[in-house]
Structures are given as structure tokens and as C-alpha cells.
Design a protein around this motif. Structure first.
Motif, short mmCIF file in Angstrom:
data_model
loop_
_atom_site.label_atom_id
_atom_site.label_comp_id
_atom_site.label_asym_id
_atom_site.label_seq_id
_atom_site.Cartn_x
_atom_site.Cartn_y
_atom_site.Cartn_z
N LEU A 1 -1.79 6.20 5.65
CA LEU A 1 -2.39 6.00 4.34
C LEU A 1 -2.30 4.55 3.90
N PRO A 2 -3.23 4.11 3.03
CA PRO A 2 -3.19 2.73 2.54
C PRO A 2 -1.92 2.45 1.75
N LEU A 3 -1.33 1.28 1.98
CA LEU A 3 -0.12 0.88 1.28
C LEU A 3 -0.52 0.11 0.02
N ASP A 4 -1.14 0.83 -0.93
CA ASP A 4 -1.51 0.25 -2.22
C ASP A 4 -0.36 0.48 -3.19
N ASP A 5 -0.60 0.26 -4.49
CA ASP A 5 0.46 0.43 -5.47
C ASP A 5 1.04 1.85 -5.43
N LYS A 6 0.17 2.84 -5.28
CA LYS A 6 0.64 4.22 -5.20
C LYS A 6 1.48 4.43 -3.94
N GLY A 7 1.04 3.82 -2.83
CA GLY A 7 1.78 3.94 -1.59
C GLY A 7 3.16 3.30 -1.70
N TRP A 8 3.24 2.13 -2.34
CA TRP A 8 4.55 1.48 -2.51
C TRP A 8 5.47 2.34 -3.37
N GLU A 9 4.93 3.03 -4.35
CA GLU A 9 5.76 3.90 -5.17
C GLU A 9 6.31 5.06 -4.33
N VAL A 10 5.48 5.59 -3.42
CA VAL A 10 5.94 6.64 -2.51
C VAL A 10 7.09 6.12 -1.65
N GLU B 1 7.70 3.90 8.05
CA GLU B 1 7.00 3.02 8.98
C GLU B 1 5.83 2.37 8.24
N LEU B 2 5.87 1.04 8.15
CA LEU B 2 4.83 0.26 7.47
C LEU B 2 4.22 -0.68 8.49
N SER B 3 2.90 -0.82 8.46
CA SER B 3 2.24 -1.64 9.47
C SER B 3 1.12 -2.47 8.89
N PRO C 1 0.99 -12.72 2.35
CA PRO C 1 0.65 -11.59 1.48
C PRO C 1 -0.22 -10.57 2.21
N LYS C 2 -0.01 -9.31 1.88
CA LYS C 2 -0.78 -8.21 2.46
C LYS C 2 -0.59 -8.09 3.97
N SER C 3 0.59 -8.50 4.45
CA SER C 3 0.86 -8.34 5.88
C SER C 3 1.10 -6.87 6.24
N LEU C 4 1.59 -6.09 5.28
CA LEU C 4 1.78 -4.66 5.48
C LEU C 4 0.76 -3.92 4.62
N ASN C 5 -0.08 -3.10 5.26
CA ASN C 5 -1.20 -2.48 4.55
C ASN C 5 -1.26 -0.96 4.70
N TRP C 6 -0.46 -0.38 5.58
CA TRP C 6 -0.53 1.05 5.85
C TRP C 6 0.87 1.62 5.99
N TYR C 7 1.00 2.90 5.67
CA TYR C 7 2.28 3.57 5.87
C TYR C 7 2.06 4.95 6.47
N ILE D 1 -7.31 -7.13 17.64
CA ILE D 1 -5.93 -7.30 18.08
C ILE D 1 -5.04 -6.37 17.28
N ALA D 2 -4.08 -5.75 17.91
CA ALA D 2 -3.12 -4.91 17.20
C ALA D 2 -2.33 -5.76 16.19
N GLY D 3 -1.96 -5.15 15.08
CA GLY D 3 -1.22 -5.88 14.05
C GLY D 3 0.15 -6.33 14.53
N GLY D 4 0.55 -7.52 14.06
CA GLY D 4 1.83 -8.07 14.49
C GLY D 4 2.96 -7.85 13.51
N TYR D 5 2.63 -7.42 12.29
CA TYR D 5 3.67 -7.20 11.28
C TYR D 5 3.95 -5.71 11.14
N GLN D 6 5.23 -5.37 11.19
CA GLN D 6 5.62 -3.97 11.07
C GLN D 6 7.06 -3.88 10.56
N PHE D 7 7.30 -2.87 9.75
CA PHE D 7 8.66 -2.55 9.27
C PHE D 7 8.95 -1.10 9.62
N GLU D 8 10.11 -0.86 10.22
CA GLU D 8 10.55 0.51 10.49
C GLU D 8 11.96 0.70 9.95
N TYR D 9 12.19 1.85 9.33
CA TYR D 9 13.52 2.22 8.88
C TYR D 9 13.76 3.68 9.23
#
Length: 304
Positions: A67-76, A93-95, A53-59, A103-111
Motif C-alpha cells: 500500500l502507498p506510504l501516505d499520511d494514512k500509511g504512516w499512521e498505520v 517493511e517499507l520500500s 525526501p519520499k525515499s520510502l513510498n510503500w509499505y 531499476i529496483a528501489g535502493g531504499y528500504q527499511f525492515e523491522y
């Protein structure tokens, strides 16, 4: 095998962590954004269920801010991916972090959704990638990651895809000051992927990238390579398994664990070399900040 994985920590010119060791799954889909956005969304949900959980926190926002990937961010993000299929394209791009911590984050999603007729791109494809820190692989084992890659691929009408050990760089390699170290890693570990999904999506079309631990083949590549029967004859190695997703898509697994291919410890495994040779006529040419001659050699690094 897992004790042979390199530990990588790259920093920016200002001392911030920008890259680390990990695993990347990348898929290239020769379809328009509006044809695949719902499948990519489903794959993202599968990824989120598999990681902590919470592996992706920014977009990345459209204006370049993070910006923070909170509920508002997920809606965006949901609106951007699912409710704007008529646009010329879509990049998400979510990171895990925003260059914070040690250490740099290891979880990331790109589309990167594309339109194939967009004249701005040379030979585009829609692309999606998912990354994991090496610790995830060590904890869950290669069978878990292989099954997860298969599950993600199931959702996607890919033409080519792969899973590999990688230098995971959530914000790109251009920020690093450790170029000498990056060059050393590149030259020593031939199984270590240096990926740039956005850039590759602009030019890969229906071509291949390279042989990897897991290599996914769809059409037209699978047919061009002789189909499953032709690939079985080309890869007669006990470590290799061929797993069809359906009649048009195939997963080739080259080894139990992903191979770093440390040339200081041995040569290129023969099954990796054999698949690389089979793919070589179908590789694309990737533009990059690196010289073209270097890229030509790197994409063919597993060929004799």
C-alpha cells in the motif's frame, strides 16, 4: 575504490526489477520488541532525515498487500510500532517502490520485533535494517555512511550488526529469474552481502553473522571476543579503526571504502580475513532455501 563496485540489476520471471546493488545496515538486538520499539522508531527518523525526501513510498500490509506510504500509511506504521508493544511481535517493511520503473528501489527499511520466549522461533532476536543504493555511497562518500551507521547504532542496544555492500532485494531473492547471475556475483564478490533479515532474526540469537566493512559488536559477543584490547591485538592493521559507542558496544571499521572483495582482482584483504577468523566460533547456522552446505560455506567465505 568506488569504481570497483559491481553494477547489479536483477529481474523477476515476468521482467520486473527485483534487486540491485547497494549498501545494507543490519542490527540484531537480543531484546523483546516492547523493550526496543521506541529506539527503533528514533533510528527510523534518523534514517528518514538522511535520505532524500519520499525515499520510502510503500509499505507491506498485514494481509500481504503493498500500500502507498501516505499520511494514512504512516499512521498505520506508527500505531503498529509504538502502540502495540504487548503483541507477540511486529514486522514492518517499507520500500522505495513496488517493482516499478527500470531499476529496483535502493531504499528500504525492515523491522522484525520478536519475543525471545516465543517458541515459534528457534533462537530469535529483534532485527532492523536500512538500505541505500550505491549511488548514495558514491555521492556522499564512505565517511558520511560510517557516521550515519554510528548514529543509527547509537540508538540500538544491539548484540551484533554490520554494514556492507549488498544485493538489495526489497521483496526477496526468491522472485528473481537471474539465479545464474546471482550465483556468479556470490562467487566472485566475497564482500557482497546476501541478506534476509526476517529469516536471520529467527535464528541468530546472540551470535555473529560475518566480518563486514563495518562490524558492530555488543554483549555478549564483545566480551567473548576479548573486548577492545583483545580485538586491537587481533587486528593490528593500519586500515582498521575501533570506535567505542560505550563500554558495552564497539564499531570495527575494516577499510576506508566498503570492499567488494573481487577475487578476480585479488585476494581477501588480511584485515577482513583476520576478523572473520575471530568471529568464526560465534557464527550461527542460518536456514534457507539454499542447501545447508552452501550456507555453511558462504558464512565462512572469508576464512581460509
Amino acid at each position: 575504490m568506488s569504481d570497483a563496485f559491481p553494477i547489479i540489476r536483477l529481474r523477476s520471471r515476468g521482467g520486473l526489477p527485483v534487486a540491485r546493488d547497494g549498501v545494507v545496515f543490519s542490527f540484531f538486538i537480543h531484546r523483546n520488541h516492547e523493550e526496543v520499539f521506541s529506539a527503533v522508531w528514533r533510528a527510523l527518523q534518523t534514517y528518514l532525515r538522511a535520505v532524500p525526501p519520499k525515499s520510502l513510498n510503500w509499505y507491506g500490509a498485514d494481509d500481504g498487500d503493498t500500500l502507498p506510504l501516505d499520511d494514512k500509511g504512516w499512521e498505520v506504521i506508527r500505531e503498529k510500532m509504538l502502540e502495540r508493544p504487548w503483541s507477540l511481535g511486529c514486522s514492518v517493511e517499507l520500500s522505495e517502490d513496488a517493482n516499478e520503473g527500470e531499476i529496483a528501489g535502493g531504499y528500504q527499511f525492515e523491522y522484525h520485533g520478536r519475543r525471545l520466549d516465543d517458541p515459534f522461533w528457534e533462537d530469535p532476536a529483534t532485527a532492523v535494517s536500512f538500505t541505500f543504493p550505491t549511488e548514495y555511497l558514491r555521492e556522499h562518500g564512505p565517511d558520511h555512511l560510517r557516521a550515519l551507521a554510528f548514529k543509527l547504532a547509537w540508538e540500538l542496544p544491539f548484540s551484533f550488526g554490520y554494514a556492507s555492500l549488498a544485493v538489495v532485494a526489497p521483496y526477496g531473492y526468491s522472485f528473481t529469474s537471474d539465479w545464474d547471475l546471482l550465483d556468479t556475483l556470490r562467487d566472485r564478490y566475497l564482500g557482497l552481502d546476501l541478506y534476509a533479515v526476517r529469516r536471520t532474526a529467527a535464528v541468530i540469537g546472540t551470535h555473529a553473522r560475518s566480518a563486514s566493512w563495518l562490524t558492530f559488536l555488543g554483549q555478549p559477543l564483545l566480551g567473548q571476543l576479548g573486548g577492545m584490547d583483545g580485538l586491537r591485538r587481533a587486528l593490528p592493521f593500519p586500515e582498521v579503526s575501533l570506535l567505542p559507542l560505550d563500554s558495552q558496544r564497539l564499531l570495527i571499521s575494516l577499510s576506508e571504502w566498503p570492499e567488494p572483495i573481487d577475487i578476480q582482482q585479488g585476494g581477501i584483504p588480511p584485515q577482513y580475513r583476520a576478523l572473520a577468523l575471530r568471529l568464526e566460533p560465534f557464527l550461527y547456522e542460518e536456514p534457507s532455501d539454499w542447501p545447508a552446505s552452501y550456507l555453511y560455506q558462504w558464512l565462512r567465505r572469508l576464512c581460509p
